[in-house]
Design a protein around this motif. Structure first.
Motif, PDB file in Angstrom:
ATOM      1  N   CYS A 203      -1.766  -3.123  -4.623  1.00 56.24           N
ATOM      2  CA  CYS A 203      -2.772  -3.816  -3.828  1.00 56.24           C
ATOM      3  C   CYS A 203      -3.138  -5.165  -4.433  1.00 56.24           C
ATOM      4  CB  CYS A 203      -4.043  -2.974  -3.735  1.00 56.24           C
ATOM      5  SG  CYS A 203      -3.787  -1.406  -2.874  1.00 56.24           S
TER       6      CYS A 203
ATOM      7  N   ALA B 271       0.826  -1.214   0.000  1.00 56.75           N
ATOM      8  CA  ALA B 271       0.000   0.000   0.000  1.00 56.75           C
ATOM      9  C   ALA B 271       0.860   1.263   0.000  1.00 56.75           C
ATOM     10  CB  ALA B 271      -0.955  -0.005   1.190  1.00 56.75           C
ATOM     11  N   GLU B 272       2.052   1.187   0.576  1.00 61.24           N
ATOM     12  CA  GLU B 272       2.949   2.349   0.590  1.00 61.24           C
ATOM     13  C   GLU B 272       3.322   2.783  -0.830  1.00 61.24           C
ATOM     14  OE1 GLU B 272       6.404   1.455   3.070  1.00 61.24           O
ATOM     15  OE2 GLU B 272       5.104   0.160   4.285  1.00 61.24           O
TER      16      GLU B 272
ATOM     17  N   GLY C 180      -4.806   3.231   2.318  1.00 63.59           N
ATOM     18  CA  GLY C 180      -4.713   1.778   2.412  1.00 63.59           C
ATOM     19  C   GLY C 180      -5.448   1.128   1.249  1.00 63.59           C
ATOM     20  N   CYS C 181      -5.150  -0.132   1.048  1.00 65.74           N
ATOM     21  CA  CYS C 181      -5.759  -0.865  -0.064  1.00 65.74           C
ATOM     22  C   CYS C 181      -7.251  -1.077   0.171  1.00 65.74           C
ATOM     23  CB  CYS C 181      -5.065  -2.218  -0.246  1.00 65.74           C
ATOM     24  SG  CYS C 181      -3.390  -2.064  -0.913  1.00 65.74           S
TER      25      CYS C 181
ATOM     26  N   ALA D  39      -4.253   4.143  -2.326  1.00 69.94           N
ATOM     27  CA  ALA D  39      -3.854   3.278  -1.214  1.00 69.94           C
ATOM     28  C   ALA D  39      -2.678   3.857  -0.441  1.00 69.94           C
ATOM     29  CB  ALA D  39      -3.501   1.881  -1.723  1.00 69.94           C
TER      30      ALA D  39
END
Length: 140
Positions: A104, A99-100, A124-125, A120
């Protein structure tokens, strides 16, 4: 092949943003002694259709096959928007850090399948689909 193998269409024809994110993540993963291998990246429409026919033969019906293989018209591999990675240490690394980079896992039944979701990085995903039959993009 790795995400650095530009001479291979499966890598070279990935969407540039996806490829850039994969390369950034692969560089970071290398610090943890993890290498991303591309098991499948960009696919031609003809190859995607062949995979679908093989899946129908293997699973006994198109309804079951599409849980694993999309049509050429709907596959994000054909558009260069998806990559299947391995080995398991690479997908484990991406499960924790993907996610960074906006990378995903999209389907719970395909832990090797990753797509770019730039949002994401901040959010986040998204929640995974159980399999491609739940993905509205796969319906035509």
């Amino acid at each position: 092949m790795t995400v650095l193998d530009d001479e291979l269409p499966a890598v070279a024809r990935l969407h540039p943003d996806l490829l850039d994110a994969l390369r950034q993540a692969a560089t970071a993963a290398a610090d943890d002694d993890v290498t991303f291998y591309v098991n499948s990246g960009w696919r031609s429409p003809a190859y995607q259709e062949r995979l679908l026919r093989e899946a129908v033969s293997r699973y006994g019906s198109e309804d079951e096959a599409v849980r694993w293989v999309a049509t050429a018209d709907t596959s994000p591999h054909v558009s260069g928007d998806a990559v299947d990675l391995g080995p398991s240490d690479a997908t484990d690394w991406l499960s924790e850090h993907g996610a960074e980079y906006g990378l995903c896992q999209i389907y719970r039944n395909e832990p090797w399948h990753y797509e770019l979701r730039p949002e994401a990085i901040d959010d986040g995903c998204p929640t995974m689909y159980a399999d491609p039959t739940e993905d509205p993009r796969m319906r035509q």
